[in-house]
Design a protein around this motif. Structure first.
Motif, short mmCIF file in Angstrom:
data_model
loop_
_atom_site.label_atom_id
_atom_site.label_comp_id
_atom_site.label_asym_id
_atom_site.label_seq_id
_atom_site.Cartn_x
_atom_site.Cartn_y
_atom_site.Cartn_z
N ILE A 1 0.91 -1.35 -0.02
CA ILE A 1 -0.27 -0.08 0.04
C ILE A 1 0.92 1.16 -0.11
N LEU B 1 -9.18 -4.28 -0.65
CA LEU B 1 -8.81 -5.10 0.73
C LEU B 1 -9.77 -5.51 1.55
N LYS C 1 -1.61 5.22 4.93
CA LYS C 1 -1.26 4.21 3.00
C LYS C 1 -1.95 4.54 2.58
N ILE C 2 -3.44 3.73 2.23
CA ILE C 2 -4.28 3.24 1.44
C ILE C 2 -4.49 4.02 0.50
N SER D 1 -9.93 3.70 -3.10
CA SER D 1 -9.50 1.76 -2.33
C SER D 1 -10.70 0.79 -1.65
#
Length: 509
Positions: A339, A348, A365-366, A370
């Motif tokens: 990620i 995810l 950090k994704i 997403s």
């Protein structure tokens, strides 16, 4: 179809009264008539005896009109009005006066007198409160609701079961446990919550012709994903296309003893139309995957668990991650690297979510937009305890906005929270899908649609509906009890066909 709050529904009534125009008393007459029409069409009107329980608000007024209309059809009706020592609304009072002029038995439930005995042959109509509740019932109202519930008689609630909060879970407050709810014009948030299912029973939306122009004047927070919407998103495949036109997906899945999750997700990726799929799996899973699903390419990282160094991520249209990977620290390090270095929307699920819940700094950090697909326990590991289902929905919307991700809370009415604040309830699927592996299939479907080039929003709306529709089709073949996750995969193609047929009809018309 929209899902509206109590305030929005009241405003829609007023908008219709002003702009149709129609008087409130005539609108009440229309709503009650539609309820009686519905009962007549289903031969419920042939019931031996009706007991209608009314409060003194407009929901009670609906009940009084229903009583008068049933009497006009020569049906035996008794009306019970819960007394609080105050006058009802003007529309209630008007309809009470009309009923007084008819030979209908009207009983006033005064404080302190015993509640009526209810014979087995009676059908109860609940018109006590409707959508007017914003605090738990208490006192005589609570006593009456529990009295009706323990009677064991079938109950039809008008608009909303009395005691149910319109916009959220009512647990642990008392509420009518209706067999059927006849709700006016649209769904309300309470009717989408599994926690409230024992209260609302089978829901039927009764169209009372509220002015549709009202919907153009408001910003709705909730909407429904239905077959028409999913069909409008699903595109037609270019006959001259090749595999490169439909994207190359990477799937991180599986560990020792959990390679089944990887296989289910992988098959769903390609069944959803992705052109190419590479699976990153541990060494011990390579022979299992290649012998079970030769259509997928395989890359190895680690021995029993995913670990080590990621392959080059260039060229992958999207990445799906989580089914069966476990929460080993070396695997967690690999997910952190993933990620950090991949900047396109990804999917995810499962242990990827569990890893992030153990390392919450990863949330930042994704990649934006997403899609994360937790079941309720996985979600609570991310955000903390949610005592009520409505609390879970609010936190899902907060999480989506804060981290700019799409959150899919899996369940009977899967809830989709978008980063911009909009949320959706899915209408497809059934209890046949309550079985291990169903979530892995959803991960694969979403990954496959992203790989094909659908936007994240399109992918999640189409993918969640497609997943549920494939489950419905599987249950038609195998029955509710016997559907396996692999049966859902086998029906993805049939689900696409069904959506394309709807699309063709829409274009033809």
């Amino acid at each position: 179809m929209v899902v509206l709050t109590a305030g929005q529904v009241r405003a829609w009534d007023q908008f219709t009264i002003v702009h149709e125009p129609v008087s409130s008393i005539d609108l009440m007459e229309r709503a009650a008539q539609r309820c009686v029409d519905w009962m007549e069409a289903r031969k419920i009107i042939q019931q031996e005896q009706f007991y209608i329980f009314c409060g003194k608000g407009n929901n009670g007024g609906d009940g009084l009109v229903i009583a008068r209309l049933l009497h006009e059809k020569n049906r035996p009706v008794d009306v019970f009005i819960l007394e609080f020592g105050q006058l009802g609304t003007p529309d209630f009072q008007h309809n009470l006066q009309l009923l007084h002029n008819l030979p209908v038995n009207i009983h006033f439930l005064q404080p302190g007198i015993p509640l009526p005995v209810i014979p087995e042959s009676v059908l109860i109509i609940d018109a006590l409160i409707g959508t007017g509740m914003n605090k738990p019932v208490e006192g005589r109202m609570s006593e009456l609701i529990n009295h009706l519930n323990v009677s064991g008689n079938p109950i039809i609630s008008i608009d909303l079961p009395s005691g149910l909060f319109t916009d959220e879970s009512c647990i642990p407050a008392d509420a009518i446990k209706a067999s059927i709810t006849l709700s006016f014009q649209c769904y309300k948030p309470a009717l989408m919550l599994a926690e409230n299912a024992a209260a609302f029973g089978a829901v039927h939306i009764i169209d009372i012709d509220l002015d549709p122009k009202y919907l153009n004047t408001i910003q709705t927070q909730f909407d429904l994903v239905d077959q028409q919407l999913a069909s409008s998103i699903s595109g037609i495949r270019n006959p001259f296309a090749h595999k490169g036109n439909f994207g190359h997906a990477l799937l991180l899945a599986g560990s020792k003893g959990k390679m089944g999750a990887a296989i289910l997700a992988a098959k769903a990726v390609l069944r959803s139309g992705a052109g190419l799929l590479s699976c990153l799996v541990p060494q011990q899973g390579i022979s299992i995957l290649q012998s079970s699903f030769p259509e997928a390419m395989v890359i190895v990282a680690g021995d029993e668990y995913l670990s080590g160094v990621l392959p080059c991520l260039d060229g992958y249209k999207t990445i799906g991650c989580g089914p069966g990977i476990g929460t080993n620290e070396n695997t967690a390090a690999l997910i952190d690297e993933l990620i950090t270095n991949y900047h396109q929307p990804m999917v995810l699920d499962a242990d990827a979510i569990n890893i992030i819940s153990l390392h919450p700094e990863m949330l930042h950090k994704i990649p934006p937009f997403s899609i994360i697909t937790p079941h309720p326990k996985e979600f609570e590991r991310l955000v903390g305890s949610c005592p009520r289902e409505s609390d879970r929905l609010k936190k899902a919307m907060e999480l989506a906005r804060k981290y700019q991700v799409i959150v899919v809370l899996k369940g009977h009415r899967s809830f989709i929270a978008m980063p911009g604040g909009k949320a959706w309830f899915n209408t497809s699927g059934n209890a046949s899908m309550a079985k291990g592996g169903s979530g892995d299939v959803l991960t694969g479907i979403l990954t496959g649609l992203l790989a094909r080039g659908y936007s994240p929003e399109q992918s999640v709306l189409l993918g969640v509906f497609l997943h549920g529709l494939a489950g419905e089709l599987a249950s038609e073949e195998y029955g509710m009890e016997s559907v396996l996750a692999s049966d859902i995969i086998q029906n993805i193609g049939k689900a696409f066909i069904k959506l394309s047929l709807v699309n063709s009809v829409n274009h033809a018309s």
